[in-house]
Design a protein around this motif. Structure first.
Motif, PDB file in Angstrom:
ATOM      1  N   ARG B 312     -28.019  10.807  56.413  1.00 30.35           N
ATOM      2  CA  ARG B 312     -28.708  10.629  57.700  1.00 30.35           C
ATOM      3  C   ARG B 312     -29.978   9.786  57.531  1.00 30.35           C
ATOM      4  O   ARG B 312     -30.306   8.986  58.384  1.00 30.35           O
ATOM      5  N   LEU B 313     -30.629   9.964  56.428  1.00 24.59           N
ATOM      6  CA  LEU B 313     -31.851   9.202  56.186  1.00 24.59           C
ATOM      7  C   LEU B 313     -31.559   7.710  56.160  1.00 24.59           C
ATOM      8  O   LEU B 313     -32.303   6.899  56.723  1.00 24.59           O
ATOM      9  N   LEU B 314     -30.478   7.352  55.494  1.00 23.35           N
ATOM     10  CA  LEU B 314     -30.196   5.926  55.302  1.00 23.35           C
ATOM     11  C   LEU B 314     -29.355   5.306  56.419  1.00 23.35           C
ATOM     12  O   LEU B 314     -29.228   4.094  56.487  1.00 23.35           O
ATOM     13  N   TYR B 315     -28.772   6.132  57.268  1.00 26.98           N
ATOM     14  CA  TYR B 315     -27.777   5.607  58.205  1.00 26.98           C
ATOM     15  C   TYR B 315     -28.321   4.510  59.117  1.00 26.98           C
ATOM     16  O   TYR B 315     -27.628   3.555  59.440  1.00 26.98           O
ATOM     17  N   ARG B 316     -29.591   4.642  59.527  1.00 26.65           N
ATOM     18  CA  ARG B 316     -30.103   3.643  60.467  1.00 26.65           C
ATOM     19  C   ARG B 316     -30.223   2.276  59.827  1.00 26.65           C
ATOM     20  O   ARG B 316     -30.255   1.256  60.523  1.00 26.65           O
ATOM     21  N   LEU B 317     -30.292   2.240  58.522  1.00 26.04           N
ATOM     22  CA  LEU B 317     -30.421   0.956  57.845  1.00 26.04           C
ATOM     23  C   LEU B 317     -29.196   0.073  58.119  1.00 26.04           C
ATOM     24  O   LEU B 317     -29.283  -1.158  58.109  1.00 26.04           O
ATOM     25  N   ARG B 318     -28.074   0.717  58.407  1.00 28.60           N
ATOM     26  CA  ARG B 318     -26.838  -0.010  58.664  1.00 28.60           C
ATOM     27  C   ARG B 318     -27.005  -1.020  59.795  1.00 28.60           C
ATOM     28  O   ARG B 318     -26.593  -2.157  59.693  1.00 28.60           O
ATOM     29  N   ASP B 319     -27.631  -0.620  60.885  1.00 30.84           N
ATOM     30  CA  ASP B 319     -27.811  -1.544  62.007  1.00 30.84           C
ATOM     31  C   ASP B 319     -29.133  -2.278  61.945  1.00 30.84           C
ATOM     32  O   ASP B 319     -29.214  -3.438  62.315  1.00 30.84           O
ATOM     33  N   GLU B 320     -30.162  -1.615  61.440  1.00 28.98           N
ATOM     34  CA  GLU B 320     -31.488  -2.245  61.386  1.00 28.98           C
ATOM     35  C   GLU B 320     -31.467  -3.495  60.531  1.00 28.98           C
ATOM     36  O   GLU B 320     -32.100  -4.503  60.869  1.00 28.98           O
ATOM     37  N   ARG B 321     -30.714  -3.443  59.407  1.00 36.01           N
ATOM     38  CA  ARG B 321     -30.767  -4.574  58.480  1.00 36.01           C
ATOM     39  C   ARG B 321     -30.239  -5.850  59.123  1.00 36.01           C
ATOM     40  O   ARG B 321     -30.562  -6.953  58.694  1.00 36.01           O
ATOM     41  N   GLY B 322     -29.408  -5.721  60.167  1.00 39.00           N
ATOM     42  CA  GLY B 322     -28.900  -6.914  60.845  1.00 39.00           C
ATOM     43  C   GLY B 322     -29.795  -7.302  62.007  1.00 39.00           C
ATOM     44  O   GLY B 322     -30.225  -8.456  62.133  1.00 39.00           O
ATOM     45  N   VAL B 323     -30.087  -6.309  62.834  1.00 40.88           N
ATOM     46  CA  VAL B 323     -30.844  -6.540  64.055  1.00 40.88           C
ATOM     47  C   VAL B 323     -32.242  -7.084  63.787  1.00 40.88           C
ATOM     48  O   VAL B 323     -32.745  -7.934  64.522  1.00 40.88           O
TER      49      VAL B 323
END
Lengths: 273, 545, 136
Positions: B312-323
């Motif tokens: 859960r900690l890392l999951y947001r990185l999935r979209d943030e790294r592109g956006v």
């Protein structure tokens, strides 16, 4: 010769076929095979011809097995052929009594003498007359069952490939489900576990025969085999190799928490090799 | 007549050694010349970075473009680095080194990227001289390339902890990845489009009746957005800040040919309306997580908690790294290019401003400073080609297929765990979108090797056997012994159910017929009489329309 | 009782010229076989294993997808491929549940070779099929 013997005494492949002899050898080596008797090719043909004496002999011999029966073909001249004959010969499950046994044996005889069997034989270079012996065993009611190849048949890698599903192993053998798939290294290390889509299970019916039942929703994608069972299967693979040699196609089942060996035959064509 | 007008047959040759596959999930259309020039080097720099950081057994991923179509290959890791990679993988898994990457992202990479985006987008290209504009385009391109590399750099940290969670919890509970991914909901507000700026704007609009009136109006969306942004006080400021954040983001895809948010005001307005109207709080993941945890054997529950927290900690990185990286930078490059395109079209150098998107930066400069560059016809032809060709017209793969996977026995536990996590994550996280894009391609288990093309015959029972003729491909739910009679006639076998050890798979291997089993839905997706290609090596069946 | 009932063979044209003793011997060679309605008994293009005599029920004969004729009690099929050891020349499907008596090549050939009367009758039936094929 029209003969029948308990599995533990079967050793002549020219009479009983390599499947029956293989199972006999397995019993003698202490592998967990359900008890049974083997019928020679000539005896099977006699029953298929409606010979009353032959049928009586068979009925008397299978009586002690009790309950429902599993009847499996054991072709007499498959040895030496570069073929698995997988699916060519009938296995009839849950034959409830001697009367039905006559019909079952006739069906098995005809399946060995069918157009598709003859076509298959010619294709793999066998032009002689088929002879099909039979193994009759007590039928299991397994929780889960399936197939294990002691070497990966698609890539040729040195690992066990196991496919499992709920109920009788027919579901895996006949491709009725997408089974769980496991790959286990020779030393027992599990390399892969992939849950299948096991929507149906084959179970035996009280009156004889089998039926396809829907599997409960929560079990459809639940793995059948836990680590303990995989360890047992690994052990079985090793013991089969010790008894029979490398590259085996094993049919197994877990019933009443016991692992049974149902069939063990050679794998003929292995991909990647 | 220019060269571009001469009809030539397109040749697709492998763009390098090894095995190349299309990537229609990320690139469903042909790409611009600009993209095919900028992307490859930037991409491989980023993937090599994550492969090395995580101690993976690959050198990275590389992409190349053949006739504008994207192809991807996996690069081998340098032999001499393999021992240290094993050690690195162990260190990564035990030290949870992805947290270092997350910290780096939050504390330096992301803020620096946002600052640079804002700096570049604050420039008004129309006010620049031709030379200044050429320089600006080059700066935007350099920034875009750096952002592509940045996006890829953080790829593994986005998927390894998730995959690790899916792998372990999947084993313990038997639950499929798709269900377990549901527990990640709420862990990535960015995926849902949330941000501090959106929250502030929504809050401001909700307490501002003029804003609500504007939002509810039927007027032209672009005019409405302008009006909202021009409101006095907090509301207008919040709207401008929000538009500043999201305006130059591409709405879909990665190439500068894709529209950005501000170009589709209708969609942007709808997003704002939806955010203002919605009451949704965070979905009730807590309860579901408790239910899943209960299915985990007791001795593993502490591990479950640990793995769940990391995922859960890392999951947001999935979209943030592109956006926050290239999706924004591409929009900025697009804006600059369209501005230059308008200038050149007005000067008669282009037939339409958008055609400049099909030029590379060197050509853009040449056109602006008057030192040459492609003709208007040439660029128009490129644009036409790109919009009329798609990956479906091109070969699915190029180059020689790879050898069977190496024996994974003997791998140290750290790297085995890493590889399993990555494998599962790639399948589960990206798999579902893969399925959406493969309308004509079906996947199953590669049961019997070889590739065969023929006519599909859907046969469900012996009564229909008469329809099969020599060379047909049998498509059926599963094959019983009754089907054996057909085997000499068949060129390939495809089934819905069945595993690699089912009798149909065994027989297909013995007959030497390519076979794909366990596809789940072949009988639903393949039409009777359709021409199909059965690829028993890859486990794929492709239908030709 | 092993084999087919002699009565079942008595009315079969193929065995019309056999006396009771010969008929009894021939009957011993047969084995009963049943096919459920709808089953494809024989498929064009595959190798052949057996010759069948219909005791009860009905079957349909088709060649290259088009139905040619139907068969009933007393009719036989499957001998062509056994004679020339080629592939099946027609597809035969059970229209109703079918009860048959069957012989494999290994019983059929010796039967024909050793029994001239049966051989003659078989020749006649094959000649008839040939004429019918030339006319259609």
């Amino acid at each position: 010769m029209r003969v029948l013997l308990p599995l533990t005494e079967v050793s002549d492949t020219s009479v009983f076929g390599s499947k029956a002899v293989g199972l006999g050898q397995a019993v003698r080596d202490g592998l967990p095979v359900p008890p049974g008797v083997a019928l020679s090719g000539a005896l099977v043909e006699a029953v298929a011809s409606d010979d009353g004496d032959a049928l009586a002999l068979v009925a008397a011999a299978v009586g002690p097995l009790g309950g429902p029966l599993a009847v499996r073909s054991s072709a007499v001249d498959e040895d030496g052929a570069e073929a698995s004959f997988a699916g060519q010969h009938l296995t009839l499950l849950n034959v409830p009594s001697a009367a039905e046994l006559g019909t079952a044996l006739r069906e098995i005889w005809w399946s060995a003498n069918s157009d598709s069997a003859i076509t298959y034989r010619k294709r793999v270079g066998l032009f002689t007359r088929p002879s099909v012996a039979v193994v009759v065993q007590a039928l299991l009611d397994p929780e889960c069952a399936g197939v294990m190849f002691t070497r990966n048949p698609v890539t040729g890698a040195d690992e066990r490939m196991i496919e499992a599903s709920w109920g009788l192993g027919e579901a895996v053998v006949a491709g009725l489900v997408i089974p769980d798939s496991y790959r286990v290294r020779r030393d027992g290390q599990v390399l892969e576990r992939r849950a299948g889509l096991k929507r149906v299970a084959i179970r035996s019916l009280a009156a004889g025969g089998t039926v396809e039942e829907d599997v409960a929703a929560e079990l459809v994608e639940k793995l059948c085999l836990d680590d303990a069972r995989l360890v047992e299967l690994s052990g079985l693979a090793r013991r089969c190799e010790e008894v029979y040699g490398l590259d085996r196609d094993v049919e197994w089942a877990f019933a009443d928490s016991t692992l049974y060996l149902l069939q063990c035959r050679g794998v003929t064509r292995v991909g990647g090799s | 007549m220019t060269t571009a007008e001469t009809a030539t047959e397109l040749r697709f040759e492998p763009p390098g050694p090894g095995f190349w596959e299309q990537d229609p999930v990320h690139f469903p259309r042909a790409l611009t010349r600009y993209w095919t020039e900028v992307h490859p080097a930037a991409f491989v720099a980023g993937t090599a970075d994550f492969a090395s950081f995580y101690g993976m057994l690959m050198g990275g991923l590389a992409m190349r473009y053949v006739n504008g179509i994207a192809y991807k290959t996996t690069l081998p890791a340098p032999e001499e680095e393999i021992p240290q990679r094993f050690a690195r993988a162990d260190a990564v898994m035990t030290g949870k080194l992805w947290r270092d990457q997350l910290r780096e992202w939050d504390e330096s990479a992301k803020p620096a990227a946002i600052a640079k985006h804002r700096e570049l987008q604050s420039v008004d290209p129309s006010a620049l001289s031709d030379e200044e504009l050429a320089e600006y385009l080059e700066r935007c391109r350099d920034h875009h390339a750096a952002m592509i590399t940045q996006h890829m750099r953080y790829t593994a940290s986005a998927i390894v902890p998730t995959g690790d969670f899916l792998a372990h919890v999947g084993d313990w509970t038997g639950l499929p990845p798709s269900e377990l991914l549901g527990l990640m909901r709420g862990a990535s507000p960015v995926s849902a489009g949330a941000s501090a700026e959106l929250e502030r704007m929504v809050g401001a609009i909700r307490s501002d009746s003029r804003a609500q009136e504007l939002l509810a109006s039927d007027a032209d969306p672009a005019a409405t957005l302008d009006a909202l942004a021009s409101l006095e006080g907090d509301t207008g400021a919040a709207v401008r800040e929000y538009l500043d954040l999201v305006g130059n983001r591409l709405l879909d895809g990665f190439d500068i040919a894709e529209p950005s948010a501000l170009e589709l005001p209708d969609q942007l307005l709808r997003t704002i309306r939806a955010a203002v109207e919605s009451e949704a709080g965070e979905p009730d993941v807590e309860a579901r997580a408790v239910a899943v945890r209960a299915q985990v054997p007791e001795e593993h529950r502490d591990s479950f908690d640990e793995l769940f927290a990391e995922a859960r900690l890392l999951y947001r990185l999935r979209d943030e790294r592109g956006v926050y990286s290239d999706i924004w930078a591409a929009g900025i490059m697009r804006r600059a290019t369209l501005s230059a395109g308008r200038r050149l079209a007005a000067a008669g150098r282009l037939h339409a401003p958008e055609h400049l998107l099909d030029a590379d930066v060197g050509e853009m400069r040449a056109l602006l400073v008057g030192s040459g560059g492609p003709s208007a016809d040439e660029l128009a032809a490129r644009a036409d080609y790109r919009t009329t060709h798609s990956p479906k017209d091109a070969p699915a793969t190029l180059g020689t297929p790879p050898a069977p996977p190496p024996d994974s026995s003997g791998l140290p536990p750290g790297i085995a765990r890493l590889m399993r996590a990555t494998g599962i994550a790639m399948g589960a996280v990206f798999g579902s979108s893969q399925e959406e894009h493969d309308e004509n391609r079906l996947r199953g288990l590669a049961a019997s090797p070889g590739i065969y093309e023929g006519t599909a015959r859907l046969v469900s029972s012996p009564a229909e056997f008469g329809r099969i003729t020599q060379g047909d491909v049998l498509v059926t739910v599963s094959t019983s012994e009754a089907f054996n009679i057909l085997l000499p006639l068949l060129g390939g076998i495809v089934t819905d159910s069945g595993g690699l050890l089912s009798h149909s798979a065994i027989v297909a291997r013995e007959y030497g017929i390519p076979g794909v089993v366990g596809t789940r839905e072949a009988t639903a997706r393949i039409a009777d009489g359709a021409r199909v290609r059965v690829d028993g090596d890859a486990g794929e069946v492709t239908t030709f329309a | 009782m092993p084999g087919a009932p002699v009565d079942a063979l008595r009315t079969v044209p193929l065995f019309a010229n056999l006396d009771d003793e010969e008929l009894a011997q021939v009957a011993l060679l047969f084995k009963t076989r049943r096919f459920p309605a709808g089953e494809t008994i024989v498929k064009e293009g595959t190798d052949a294993a057996a010759f069948f005599l219909i005791e009860s029920g009905e079957a349909a004969v088709s060649v290259r997808g088009s139905e040619r004729r139907s068969l009933g009690p007393g009719d036989h099929f499957g001998e062509i491929a056994l004679i020339d050891e080629g592939v099946r020349s027609a597809t035969i499907t059970a229209t109703t549940d079918l009860a048959c008596y069957g012989l494999t090549l290994w019983e059929f050939r010796p039967l024909v070779v050793e029994n001239g009367e049966v051989g003659w009758k078989l020749l006649q039936s094959v000649a008839l099929k040939l004429r019918n094929a030339e006319l259609s």
